[in-house]
Motif scaffolding. Sequence first.
Motif, PDB file in Angstrom:
ATOM      1  N   GLY A 146      49.644  37.192  69.199  1.00 41.72           N
ATOM      2  CA  GLY A 146      50.843  37.584  69.548  1.00 41.72           C
ATOM      3  C   GLY A 146      51.871  37.685  68.031  1.00 41.72           C
ATOM      4  O   GLY A 146      53.226  37.908  68.490  1.00 41.72           O
ATOM      5  N   SER A 192      42.162  36.078  71.123  1.00 40.06           N
ATOM      6  CA  SER A 192      42.182  37.364  71.465  1.00 40.06           C
ATOM      7  C   SER A 192      43.644  37.761  71.997  1.00 40.06           C
ATOM      8  O   SER A 192      44.293  36.944  72.597  1.00 40.06           O
ATOM      9  N   LEU A 193      44.138  39.078  71.795  1.00 39.82           N
ATOM     10  CA  LEU A 193      45.341  39.456  72.268  1.00 39.82           C
ATOM     11  C   LEU A 193      45.221  39.476  73.960  1.00 39.82           C
ATOM     12  O   LEU A 193      44.138  39.664  74.368  1.00 39.82           O
ATOM     13  N   PRO A 194      46.422  39.386  74.355  1.00 38.56           N
ATOM     14  CA  PRO A 194      46.304  39.725  75.930  1.00 38.56           C
ATOM     15  C   PRO A 194      45.920  41.263  76.167  1.00 38.56           C
ATOM     16  O   PRO A 194      45.970  41.828  75.270  1.00 38.56           O
ATOM     17  N   PRO A 195      45.576  41.487  77.302  1.00 39.53           N
ATOM     18  CA  PRO A 195      45.118  42.934  77.667  1.00 39.53           C
ATOM     19  C   PRO A 195      46.201  43.712  77.439  1.00 39.53           C
ATOM     20  O   PRO A 195      47.328  43.371  77.514  1.00 39.53           O
TER      21      PRO A 195
END
Lengths: 362, 412
Positions: free
Chosen positions: B162, B32-35
Amino acid sequence: MATDFWASSHYKRWIVDRATLKQARADDVLYVAEPEHLGFFQIYFANLISKLGKKLQLRQRVISTAIVFFHRFYLKNSYCETDPYLVLSACCYVAAKAEESPVHIKNVVSESRTLFSQQGPGKPTFPSDNSKLAEMEFYLVDDLECDLVVFHPYRTLLALCRKDAEVEAEAGELGTGIGAEDGPKYWGSGRGKLELSEGALQTAWFIINDTYRSQLCLLYPPHLIAISAIYLTLVLHTPTQNTIFDETTTRRQDPVAFLADLNVSLSVVSTISQEIIALYSLWSRYKEEPGAQSAGATPGAGTGTASGGPEWRFGYGHTITPLILPMLLKRMREQKLSDMMHPSSGRPVAVNKMLERTQAAG
Amino acid sequence: MYGVPQMPLHTPPLPLPAAQTIPSLPERPLHSLPPHPYLPMGNLPPPSPASEQKLTSKEPSPSLQVDESSLITPSPAFGAVPTPPASRPELYSIVGQVGEGTFGKVYKARNTINNVHVALKRIRMESERDGFPVTAMREIKLLQSLRHDNVVRLYEMMVSSGSVYMVFEYMDHDLTGVLSQTQFQFSEAHLKSLCHQMFRGLAYLHHKGVIHRDIKGSNILINNQGELKLADFGLARFYQKRRRADYTNRVITLWYRPPELLFGATVYGPEVDIWSAGCIMLELYTKKPVFQGNDEISQLEVIYKIVGTPTLQRWSGFANLPWYELVKPKDPIPNRFRELFRKWMSPAALDLAERLLDYDPARRVTAAQAMEAPYFLTDEPKPEKPTSLATLEGEWHELEAKRERAKKKKRE
């Protein structure tokens, strides 16, 4: 070199209907006193992009691309949940790269900081750290789905109305839209060229610049916006009006026949023209304070906008100055934040989706 | 979803298997992407009705279970609206590395839904202090606007942990790799077809106003159907047909770099690709690069030894080029091109090669003209696609060829 507009992502993915635009603002509209404030925000942010772009010495087309990126980003996001200042700064940065006139990230950060620090009460705090902008850029490109090719009305305008039909492509210009060579395909025989005087051409150009203060670029293909700008120029530009009705000129042109000859829906053109007038009507109530008179709303000063001249007063209703907009935005975001933490249901909202799902799973 | 008839956002390479049930999926792991940093509360908005719709209309999830460690998940945001992570299928499973691009590694991967192979080119972001690399942006923009049988097809863009990935059609071999193997012998007709396909691709690019600027063996891809496609547009640029602009002359891999760039020219056009194409044409016959210099000076000397030194008759403008005084030939060397290559190529092929390797960029043939050469039109045999490549064992890319060579050296 005209890359086909009809095969482009611009046409296939980024021309949307009004319901989508409305849906995109559904969250924001809960946090503004008047829905029309959202229209003022669009003008405000587009003006900021324009100012930032000029400070970075970007060409008009690059600035317009940046504004289109901004509008596209906010098809998927809300003002109240994001930092529009960081977003618009990233839009300029990406547009500069995408249009082959890159600027250094440090310059974007420092120019943004200077510009935003002049925004009066409620002014944003812009991160001094380059990596914040780079990170934002990443999310922006992501939400733009890597569709970096944007078509603009300028090229159609030049192809239709400039004396020398030679429309030169600028370096790296891909999103050139429909050029002279595509003429017959899109606007009939192509023989119906309408030569505009330098002044009239300028006016049409400025009207096109102005359309980016609204979401027209998300609703209609650029060549129709160009034709609407030509139409409005014929109506509003006094010297051009005079030449049309001047029986003595040798080279009389028939603008009505020109418009009729175009292979486009004139009813759509008239709708777009109405929208542009509605934008001017809204814009005339948006007053940059006298002291801070700059890029955004000065007509004819080479800054590229057509509004504000004495014969262009469409407006009524109370006026608004951009001074209060940062305050409004700040309040929106604070309210949104507090609503997220204290929802009316009384149950705290999950901090992230992951947690939310865990809760749902019991 | 925007109320306009449109193509699906990310067309998968092949039609999906119809009618699938959507099983509940495992939590989206690891990737998952960072927030989002621009969300002040670090919270994603609840999915809008539009996004719900999107979800169901998007690819049905595969019922396959695959090793998660090698999986890449397309970013949620690429589905037009932030999609709840839980519902993302693991779309691509990496098979192995196949190459090294201008700005990142290239992997072979399998689409876990339809089992079609793709090439994933990873754009490394973390090493870029200036954010999204401008070369990558250029390549994306270019490829999105190009669509031709002889240009590698960019299916879609994808974000994961990322990194940004470009998803390409998969090609089994590259020219360097396929020429280095000895199992499969190309016939004259095969070589002619490869050459013709290269010029078709180049003619298309130049017609579109694009200079490739890095034509070389490892950027020319070939699949088992015998199709040739140009790839790696990391150095490519749009050029203006009417007005010539200044560009950098630090482009094109040295061995394929035309003499005008070695003489410091910064004003140039599509002719630079034609020189490179000429080098490739010779390489098809000789199986190895013909002009192998170590640096700019020696590169020119290698060229002189084969095609002779430039003279004012052969190249009227060459004395005006920026580095003329620095690198001009000391002693005249005669042109030995025809006698050196006679044993490899027919007279018609030599004629064409000579016109490709013309010193004077203004006189060099264009890609479109090259396709009209007698070599293709009248000379026997007629071009024929090397479709029998499918019988070739293994996949041959420059990377594998290099590794093979390294192994051999070790053994010796």
